[in-house]
Design a protein around this motif. Structure first.
Motif, PDB file in Angstrom:
ATOM      1  N   GLY A 133       1.251  -1.178   0.238  1.00 50.77           N
ATOM      2  CA  GLY A 133      -0.146   0.106  -0.209  1.00 50.77           C
ATOM      3  C   GLY A 133       0.519   1.772  -0.154  1.00 50.77           C
ATOM      4  O   GLY A 133       1.904   1.172   0.267  1.00 50.77           O
ATOM      5  N   ALA A 134       0.154   2.377   0.431  1.00 54.67           N
ATOM      6  CA  ALA A 134       1.053   3.705   0.347  1.00 54.67           C
ATOM      7  C   ALA A 134       2.126   3.797   1.356  1.00 54.67           C
ATOM      8  O   ALA A 134       3.083   3.846   1.062  1.00 54.67           O
ATOM      9  N   ALA A 135       1.562   3.863   2.369  1.00 54.80           N
ATOM     10  CA  ALA A 135       2.588   3.477   3.728  1.00 54.80           C
ATOM     11  C   ALA A 135       1.933   2.395   4.821  1.00 54.80           C
ATOM     12  O   ALA A 135       1.375   1.889   4.883  1.00 54.80           O
ATOM     13  N   VAL A 136       3.135   2.221   6.197  1.00 56.81           N
ATOM     14  CA  VAL A 136       3.013   1.491   6.566  1.00 56.81           C
ATOM     15  C   VAL A 136       3.654   2.383   7.983  1.00 56.81           C
ATOM     16  O   VAL A 136       4.143   3.293   8.090  1.00 56.81           O
ATOM     17  N   GLY A 137       2.713   2.493   8.907  1.00 52.97           N
ATOM     18  CA  GLY A 137       3.066   3.224   9.974  1.00 52.97           C
ATOM     19  C   GLY A 137       2.259   2.951  11.726  1.00 52.97           C
ATOM     20  O   GLY A 137       1.940   2.120  11.318  1.00 52.97           O
ATOM     21  N   VAL A 138       2.284   4.032  11.716  1.00 55.05           N
ATOM     22  CA  VAL A 138       2.403   3.873  13.705  1.00 55.05           C
ATOM     23  C   VAL A 138       1.766   4.902  14.276  1.00 55.05           C
ATOM     24  O   VAL A 138       2.258   5.590  14.637  1.00 55.05           O
ATOM     25  N   ILE A 139       0.792   4.360  15.538  1.00 58.66           N
ATOM     26  CA  ILE A 139       0.552   5.624  16.072  1.00 58.66           C
ATOM     27  C   ILE A 139       0.997   5.328  17.640  1.00 58.66           C
ATOM     28  O   ILE A 139       0.534   3.965  18.299  1.00 58.66           O
ATOM     29  N   VAL A 140       1.665   5.614  18.418  1.00 60.16           N
ATOM     30  CA  VAL A 140       1.660   5.591  19.902  1.00 60.16           C
ATOM     31  C   VAL A 140       1.157   6.401  20.860  1.00 60.16           C
ATOM     32  O   VAL A 140       1.154   7.478  20.943  1.00 60.16           O
ATOM     33  N   ASP A 141       0.370   5.953  21.656  1.00 60.65           N
ATOM     34  CA  ASP A 141      -0.349   6.677  22.331  1.00 60.65           C
ATOM     35  C   ASP A 141      -0.423   6.739  24.309  1.00 60.65           C
ATOM     36  O   ASP A 141       0.000   5.312  23.961  1.00 60.65           O
ATOM     37  N   GLY A 142       0.053   7.308  25.088  1.00 57.19           N
ATOM     38  CA  GLY A 142       0.246   7.282  26.536  1.00 57.19           C
ATOM     39  C   GLY A 142       1.392   7.264  26.620  1.00 57.19           C
ATOM     40  O   GLY A 142       2.176   7.037  27.575  1.00 57.19           O
ATOM     41  N   CYS A 143       2.997   7.038  25.025  1.00 60.83           N
ATOM     42  CA  CYS A 143       4.110   7.487  26.361  1.00 60.83           C
ATOM     43  C   CYS A 143       4.564   8.686  26.884  1.00 60.83           C
ATOM     44  O   CYS A 143       4.030   9.739  26.720  1.00 60.83           O
ATOM     45  N   PRO A 144       5.099   8.799  27.744  1.00 64.85           N
ATOM     46  CA  PRO A 144       4.376   9.461  28.803  1.00 64.85           C
ATOM     47  C   PRO A 144       5.465  10.912  27.961  1.00 64.85           C
ATOM     48  O   PRO A 144       6.935  11.401  27.287  1.00 64.85           O
ATOM     49  N   ALA A 145       5.314  12.374  28.400  1.00 66.90           N
ATOM     50  CA  ALA A 145       5.635  13.760  27.995  1.00 66.90           C
ATOM     51  C   ALA A 145       7.658  14.014  28.567  1.00 66.90           C
ATOM     52  O   ALA A 145       7.615  13.022  29.441  1.00 66.90           O
ATOM     53  N   GLY A 146       8.531  14.201  27.594  1.00 67.15           N
ATOM     54  CA  GLY A 146       9.395  14.436  28.451  1.00 67.15           C
ATOM     55  C   GLY A 146      10.712  13.693  27.963  1.00 67.15           C
ATOM     56  O   GLY A 146      12.197  13.699  28.136  1.00 67.15           O
ATOM     57  N   ILE A 147      10.345  12.930  26.906  1.00 67.82           N
ATOM     58  CA  ILE A 147      11.258  11.968  27.137  1.00 67.82           C
ATOM     59  C   ILE A 147      12.281  12.233  25.012  1.00 67.82           C
ATOM     60  O   ILE A 147      11.857  13.213  24.483  1.00 67.82           O
ATOM     61  N   ASP A 148      13.519  12.673  25.826  1.00 71.62           N
ATOM     62  CA  ASP A 148      14.655  13.101  24.570  1.00 71.62           C
ATOM     63  C   ASP A 148      14.179  12.570  23.396  1.00 71.62           C
ATOM     64  O   ASP A 148      14.691  10.828  23.734  1.00 71.62           O
ATOM     65  N   ILE A 149      14.002  12.665  22.252  1.00 75.64           N
ATOM     66  CA  ILE A 149      13.920  11.908  21.091  1.00 75.64           C
ATOM     67  C   ILE A 149      14.224  11.867  19.711  1.00 75.64           C
ATOM     68  O   ILE A 149      13.535  13.691  19.396  1.00 75.64           O
ATOM     69  N   THR A 150      15.232  11.501  18.641  1.00 76.60           N
ATOM     70  CA  THR A 150      14.748  12.339  17.751  1.00 76.60           C
ATOM     71  C   THR A 150      15.012  11.012  16.669  1.00 76.60           C
ATOM     72  O   THR A 150      15.159  10.588  17.040  1.00 76.60           O
ATOM     73  N   PRO A 151      14.278  11.615  15.235  1.00 81.38           N
ATOM     74  CA  PRO A 151      13.991  10.487  14.059  1.00 81.38           C
ATOM     75  C   PRO A 151      15.279   9.580  13.885  1.00 81.38           C
ATOM     76  O   PRO A 151      15.265   8.433  13.460  1.00 81.38           O
ATOM     77  N   GLU A 152      16.649  10.138  13.824  1.00 78.78           N
ATOM     78  CA  GLU A 152      18.269   9.220  13.785  1.00 78.78           C
ATOM     79  C   GLU A 152      18.025   8.247  14.497  1.00 78.78           C
ATOM     80  O   GLU A 152      17.998   7.583  14.455  1.00 78.78           O
TER      81      GLU A 152
END
Lengths: 360, 360, 360, 360
Positions: free
Chosen positions: D19-38
């Motif tokens: 199909g066009a894409a695969v993906g995900v929604i992460v719901d409930g991850c706590p605020a304040g975590i440093d994360i980069t696309p890398e």
């Protein structure tokens, strides 16, 4: 059937009006809460039939037994099962309703849904199920004490008799000072008279329960779907006979301009964020803001009336039905502890959910 | 955060007001439903900003892209992801609100809850999230067509201007015949005038959306907690700016006696069970009874006003804030498709749940 | 705590080993299933202590009482509560374990998690909880009868004694023909001898329960997370003492080449799709394919042994502990009805979920 | 369909193989975590096709885009949507499988379940869906860093080549030192040879991924149904091609006596509760005990082989099918990051659930 409520502090209820027992399992209650059977019983006694001359005169003790989850006086983190046996359920005569669809009852819809129904006193659709909610709610209220949170529901309207004061003008300690559970004694007297009049006319009357929750810290509620007021609304609408829910400015607020309606923020002397007015009802964007939470719940008049009514039976034939037995002319006084219970359950659940959100 | 709604027909939404995109995954939609992107787009166009001179003049296309779950024009039973890119989100200036707690917005509560917030246009608390609901609702509405069920929401009140007719007296085909989405043209004119007046005073105004659902078979709803009206209530209360929900006789019904309020059953010529009146609003004991379902949803006035307001910043200091940009003076016209969407989602979910109940 | 299992056919259990009672609420069971207390009791009797000389000699009747949800012999669609009172729980002496962390028991982890524990016989961590599962499973099995589905678990390995036959070579009617519940009588004799030997050495021994489910239609299971085998795995792993789960070719299958492992499709004489081999274990892509479902469940040796063991107490001090009382030298024979129960519950739930998927 | 996993840290995935894409929604991850696309991309690169000569030679970049939930480099507590576009999905030719039921694939079961299927590359049943899991798992792993928890999966068996060392004897830093991801280099060489041999025979081969989780505090897991190992088991069994799960002593442990199997407690020099052996696999009674958690996951040989196979088409007719295109001869090397991801998601969820349990 969906007989569970709550995501982390979760209750599951069972029992038909005239079956062997009604009861509840509370799953997820934190360990370490002191609780006695007497504290549960106290809440049940506020809901009990026969408590005054404006409720049903049926005498039922509604004595709770705790089957699990409490050891040496404390919750263990394990499921807490509580049961109230139904009294003397064998002796009733249901022949007049076995095949009737009582007007504005759930007889027809249960039959349509399940192809069968327990016709004894409404079966599962009876408000007797709320015994289980009140028992569980007493436990939730005990948990809220640890956080300094209190819930206070009261009757603010019966029929056309509506209390004029805002909740902030009332002494909420007076709720139980009269049998209708309205904290203003002169309005209470009028309400009682109206209920007695309905009862004496073999009729029933509706009303509104208002509820105030104090001490809720800012931050409870889980947008975008499990907004604090959305869950409170669902919890209240799940109570028998409820027709509406509004919080803060509610339906009246729609008439206002934004400039009138907005609650201005300020910092109080203790350095806390406060609002000068509270049309938000303590909730903004679905999250508590630390101000008092308040809301109203509309209850329709009891469907069982002691007058003859036209209806049909389960074969579609027209019949005349007349209520029998001893029923409440107005559910409002006994609805107060049920609203208390559901409100406590909602807040307990969101307290737990908010703790989960915190990183380390 | 709880960004999912529905038990079997379940949506999960994402996206901030000025992030890259908003979107939704619909999980549990049955296979075999014909759906085109145009049908989704049509629903989004009813919600789109800039659609008339009484909505925000912002021009956004809100063009939907379907990423998965639809193959050869049909749903596959697999998750359906839909995305709407946000337009030009980089160009805005948020310096005036970056540190401000806007009155009656969610700036303070999000900060209290999460310790952080995306201050660009309200971030996740913005009603832009409802784009995702409307897209998912269009799919649910398509599913309801298979069952002959229709949902029709409309504006019944703006400020003090309240439609006097019952829904049964209205032609619901006229809802989109005017820009305020009130099916009575003369009331619509008054409403429009009132909104224009609020806008011209740099102010905003609230109102009521009413909704009618026709064709729902008897049997939907899952007592005792997931009563049909309890879920409808939660779904509506989860929409931004909603302050109240009532169904059937609602808050007015509390004034009635049981003998007036009860809906008498009869059998119609086709042999179907019907009620002579419908104060139950099509729901008895939390289960649909086959009559029309109807309810009202109260919306507060929009919090963003173009006048200066006193408030505080995130360090607790008093500041004066003045709204900037282009905002809706009244959300009611654009709220109509959102109410439609949430109602369709609730009914679709209960349809699926009821199918599961049937033995063999 | 999470004491509920199942999405639509959902059970919630309660009760500590030596509390007042253990029990279960079954929520979501369809209406219209004929069920008698005797049918529930029959399943419980297969799990009952004291049933043979290779199980614990404790005599407990485990008599079930049904408190709700069944009326005139039929399920009503309402929650079904079942309770088994614990016998004579007051008389035990727990002083030797009150402060001990028994090796490979849950004493330490419950204390670490909850800050408290009910030390009487393991409290909530005891396998006594499975009484509730077996009662609920009996109801699920009755529902499966409507669909022609049968579940048959049996003991396939005890210690090093492992049955060599494939399930297809066995007569599953012989499962209850011996006390170890292995359908091959000569292997059964060896297993019994091994268990007796373990018991006589004041020791315990582990084993494997295998399970075959016949009659499941193609289509059950809900990818991508609630795959049929993933839920079966979770259900089995949730049983006390379980250490592993495999289905179809399982751990042995990893050694094979794809060309050996693949199950060839063919059409049988009745026009049904079949596979020539069944290394898939009846499940492909997480969905049943209409072939027999089979899987294995590994049980560790019972942790309570009647020999002295070194361990520590809740103050961290080294102590020597010796098991007291009457315990099972091997849980396998009594685990069979528990595996049956959990398997029936999983299939019942997916049957309901699959019905919900169907459009009109 | 059930495309969500996790109770509080919850993911919902979407997307078909072509199909066009695969993906995900992460719901409930706590605020304040440093994360980069890398950081997300790094995890995806370990799963990427074409990474070595023993994986499929397909070249796909699998570049992730983050659509929401991260602002100024930090999680916001709001849903995090991540998408990976599928490359060039239009150009493939699926005519040979459009109507075929490939042996040991999900073609038949999807058709039986939904009445339709997206036949392009397996559609939703393809392991391409695990892209979404790996992206979400990278975020969960970042959260685990805050708690000092690490997850390390590796290949411990391919076909008959099985590593003899216990995980405690290995240097887990060497996992990525070879293309098969086995931390023992000489076993790795044998495995690689075996995979090459399978590939060159136009065949495929299975294997086992082992996983070690270090640093988990005592107390995670929610009995009686959501035991820590039960959820780990479900999570692993939900991965494509998985046939079995065992933890701690696993299937081998069934042969032991209780006296051999039990893990003795002691107090270490720092005053911590420890066990001398770890046959419990770090989990007792479904709750972590503070020791290392370890488990094994069995993967069957890949079903797509490049040899002709007998099967049937969707009209039940016998056909000969020959795999086309570029496929993995063995999924094990690319399964390692998927096991890592699911393990991290399970632990993150239970960390949040355990925080909720604590009173005040």
């Amino acid at each position: 059937m969906s007989n569970s409520y709550g995501k982390l502090f979760r209750i599951t209820t069972f029992g038909e009006s005239h079956g062997a027992a009604v009861g509840v399992i509370v799953d997820g209650c934190p360990a370490g809460i002191d609780i006695t059977p007497e504290e549960i019983q106290h809440a049940l006694d506020r809901r009990r039939p026969g408590q005054s001359n404006i409720t049903t005169p049926r005498k039922e003790e509604d004595k709770v037994t705790i089957l699990s989850g409490i050891f040496e006086g404390k919750t263990q983190g394990t499921p807490i099962a509580m049961v109230v046996n139904n009294k003397d359920q064998a002796s009733h005569d249901y022949s007049h309703i076995e095949h009737a669809f009582r007007p504005s009852h759930a007889d027809y819809t249960y039959t349509a849904k399940y192809g069968t129904r327990d016709y004894r006193g409404g079966g599962r659709s009876s408000a007797r199920e709320t015994v289980a909610r009140v028992a569980a709610g007493a436990l939730a209220a005990k948990m809220l004490q640890h956080y300094g949170i209190t819930v206070a529901a009261y009757v603010s309207q019966v029929g056309n008799i509506k209390m004029q004061q805002e909740y902030t003008e009332l002494d909420l300690n007076l709720i139980d000072s009269n049998i209708v559970r309205c904290p203003d004694s002169s309005t209470a007297s009028e309400m009682i008279k109206l209920i007695e009049d309905a009862r004496d006319s073999l009729d029933t009357i509706g009303g509104v329960v208002s509820c105030v929750i104090k001490g809720v810290p800012a931050g409870l509620g889980e947008p975008v779907f499990d907004k604090l007021h959305a869950e409170l609304g669902k919890a209240m609408l799940s109570i028998n006979a409820v027709k509406g829910f509004e919080y803060g400015s509610g339906f009246e607020g729609v008439k206002m301009r934004g400039s009138e309606h907005n609650d201005q923020f300020y910092t109080d002397e203790a350095g806390s964020v406060r609002t000068k007015t509270n049309r938000s009802g303590g909730i903004q964007g679905g999250i508590s803001n630390g101000q008092d939470i308040y809301f109203n719940v509309a209850f329709k008049p009891v469907a069982t009336i002691l007058q003859p009514q036209q209806t049909i039976n389960d074969e579609g034939q027209e019949i005349t039905l007349k209520g029998k037995g001893r029923h409440d002319p107005c559910v409002l006084p006994r609805a107060v502890p049920i609203v208390d219970a559901m409100a406590a359950l909602v807040i307990a659940d969101f307290l737990m959910r908010q703790k989960a959100n915190k990183l380390a």
